[in-house]
Structure formats: structure tokens, C-alpha cells
Design a protein around this motif. Structure first.
Motif, PDB file in Angstrom:
ATOM      1  N   ALA A 203       0.855  -1.182   0.000  1.00  0.00           N
ATOM      2  CA  ALA A 203       0.000   0.000   0.000  1.00  0.00           C
ATOM      3  C   ALA A 203       0.893   1.234   0.000  1.00  0.00           C
ATOM      4  N   TYR A 204       0.989   1.876  -1.159  1.00  0.00           N
ATOM      5  CA  TYR A 204       1.908   3.006  -1.324  1.00  0.00           C
ATOM      6  C   TYR A 204       1.326   3.980  -2.333  1.00  0.00           C
ATOM      7  N   GLU A 205       1.110   5.205  -1.901  1.00  0.00           N
ATOM      8  CA  GLU A 205       0.596   6.259  -2.766  1.00  0.00           C
ATOM      9  C   GLU A 205       1.530   7.458  -2.677  1.00  0.00           C
ATOM     10  N   PRO A 206       2.605   7.450  -3.463  1.00  0.00           N
ATOM     11  CA  PRO A 206       3.610   8.511  -3.353  1.00  0.00           C
ATOM     12  C   PRO A 206       3.086   9.904  -3.670  1.00  0.00           C
ATOM     13  N   GLU A 207       2.009   9.983  -4.461  1.00  0.00           N
ATOM     14  CA  GLU A 207       1.443  11.305  -4.754  1.00  0.00           C
ATOM     15  C   GLU A 207       0.852  11.933  -3.496  1.00  0.00           C
TER      16      GLU A 207
END
Length: 319
Positions: A203-207
Motif C-alpha cells: 500500500a503506497y501512494e507517493p502522490e
């Protein structure tokens, strides 16, 4: 500096403690003197067999927890001189120089050279380890030091295993080259755990937040979920004309499992040196500096210095 600028992954209820510690440090309370008590040595794969450490006193836990909060708050750091480049730092070849950084402003997503774009076959060997500050036996009794348990350094899920082969990928996003972290974690964890464990979800949302991600692991006794907080990043492209690029990333990792009542917390820092050989080949060295947990009895002997440094050499071949 306003409190909102601090990047601190902890519950809001602890802010009163943070403010108290900042005020204490601001009044000139001295830091404990570091005492060298052991030589540098080379680690072997038996590090995972270290015995459990002795019980910690309540008073020591309270004191160490206060220091831990001050480290996470970051803003109490005194004015610093001009920052040394990563290349100059690593060229000293002195493990004690790889100190845990102070931090306050959330770091941006790491940007890499154009020539790293693409998918690479990675062949990794464990190049050894060094105990730069404390005696090896004393450090190995602290089994919660990152690297001493499987998955405690998630992208090197079984430190000491060698050789290991997997894939790594860097992609173009918005005109910049960035690491495909979900792909790389799935690939490296699966390879390190020998097919017995794997990553089911990242689970990774860099934005939204480039500095936090959750990794869900299946088939590992030590980890079912890993929470990563990236608190500092750095880079050095001064050798770019010669195909040299260096990056650093300081992390706090919480490793969670249903087999334990509470998660294991660890702090470590990767120093990655990329050396381009030609368009299809890159040589990569990764130094991982692991720091003692603030609740450990050894914390006041180590403070912000690493107690063990792992080295991995990786040969990258473009697919």
C-alpha cells in the motif's frame, strides 16, 4: 519553525512530550558521551542466532523513550555546518561517520539518473558486516537490531543469505526517474525468503505521501505486516559524468505479527552507490547502517551511531 512542519509518525497524544523534550534540549542539556568499548569485526550468518537480551528496567525505558521522542521530533538539532556530500562521507570508510540524521521537513520522493530507467536482473552477494562502535557479542544479544531477524530490513529480508537473484525496476514519472518500490519489494522479499514467503500487497501512494508505505507479507514467522516511515533522504550526483550516483534513505520500520503482542521497531539507513559500467550494466553497493533502539540498555553508549553496518554488492544487468 512551526510544529506542522515536523514529519513525526506518532500519535498526537505524544506532542506534549515532544514539546517538553525540545524545551529541555533548547536549554542546553548535554548529550551523553559516547564510549568506545569494542573493536570492529566481520559478521557471519550466525547473527540470527543471538540470544535474547536481559529485561529492561522501567526507569530506563522511560528515559530512553523520552530520548526517542526527541530524535523523532528532530527540530531540537543545533545549527549545523555545511552538510558533507554523501560521496565525501562514504569515501572516509569510517562506520562511525554514518550517524542517524536529524529531520524535520518531509523528504521528497527520490529521483534517480536517466540511465537507471528500466528493469534489471539483480545478482546480490552478502559482502560482510562491521561492528564499528560496540563489541560484537554485546550487539548480537540485542536481537531487535535491524538485520538480526528475517524481514527486519524488509528489502534485505534475510541478511546473510548469499547469493540472491531477483529483479529491480526504475520507471519514468512526470519527467523524472523513480524507483518502482512495490515491484522491487515483491521481487526482493520473495527471493530472500526462498519462495517460502512473499509480499501479497504494498500500500503506497507517493502522490499523497512518498514517505510511508505498508507491506503485507505471507509465509514469514516474523512479519505479517511492515510499516515503513522514511524520515530522511539524500543524494549526491557530483560524479554523474563518470556514471556515479549515491543515495541515502533513513527509515523507521515497524514489523507486526500476530505471534507477538506488539510490533518490533527498528531504525536503519541505506547508502546506495550506483556505478554505471555501460548502458546495460551497473554495479551497486548498499551499506545499511543499523541503529540501536532507544529502549535498549545500550542506547546511551551508541546514541546516534550505528552498531552494525551490513554490506551487499549487487550486479545489475538490463533485461
Amino acid at each position: 519553525m512551526t510544529m506542522e512542519k515536523f514529519y513525526v509518525p506518532m500519535p498526537p497524544s505524544r506532542w506534549r512530550v515532544i514539546v517538553t523534550v525540545i524545551l529541555m534540549l533548547g536549554c542546553g542539556v548535554p548529550r551523553p558521551r559516547v564510549v568506545l568499548v569494542g573493536p570492529s569485526e566481520t559478521l557471519d550468518a550466525t547473527v540470527r542466532k543471538a540470544p535474547l537480551s536481559s529485561p529492561r528496567s522501567h526507569r530506563r525505558q522511560v528515559l530512553a523513550a523520552t530520548i526517542a521522542v526527541s530524535q523523532l521530533a528532530g527540530g531540537a538539532a543545533p545549527p549545523a555546518a555545511a552538510e558533507e556530500s554523501l560521496g565525501a562521507l562514504l569515501s572516509k570508510r569510517q562506520g562511525l561517520e554514518l550517524k542517524a540524521p536529524f529531520f524535520n521537513i518531509p523528504p521528497r520522493e527520490q529521483v534517480f539518473p536517466e540511465w537507471l530507467e528500466g528493469t534489471w536482473n539483480a545478482k546480490q552477494i552478502f559482502a560482510g558486516a562491521e561492528f564499528p562502535l560496540l563489541a560484537k557479542d554485546a550487539v548480537m544479544r540485542e536481537v531487535d537490531v535491524p538485520g538480526f531477524k528475517t524481514c527486519s530490513i524488509i528489502d534485505f529480508a534475510d541478511v546473510g543469505k548469499s547469493p540472491v537473484e531477483y529483479e529491480l525496476k526504475w520507471v519514468k514519472k512526470g519527467g523524472s526517474i523513480v524507483e518502482d518500490i512495490p515491484f522491487n519489494l515483491r521481487s526482493s522479499v520473495r527471493a530472500h525468503l526462498g519462495g517460502k514467503g512473499n509480499v501479497t500487497q504494498v500500500a503506497y501512494e507517493p502522490e499523497k505521501d512518498a514517505n510511508r508505505l505498508s507491506v503485507y507479507v505471507q509465509g514469514s514467522r516474523n512479519a505479517e505486516r511492515v510499516e515503513l516511515f522514511v524520515n530522511s533522504r539524500g543524494s549526491d550526483s557530483t560524479g554523474s559524468e563518470a556514471g556515479l550516483y549515491i543515495s541515502s534513505e533513513y527509515r523507521r520500520q515497524t514489523t507486526l505479527s500476530s505471534r507477538v503482542l506488539q510490533g518490533d521497531n527498528g531504525n536503519y539507513q541505506h547508502f546506495r552507490t550506483f556505478q554505471r559500467i555501460d548502458n546495460d550494466h551497473v554495479r551497486l553497493n548498499v551499506l545499511t547502517a543499523s541503529y540501536i533502539d532507544p529502549l535498549s540498555p545500550l542506547f546511551f553508549q551508541a546514541w546516534d551511531k550505528p552498531v552494525v553496518i551490513f554490506s551487499h554488492d549487487v550486479s545489475l544487468s538490463r533485461q
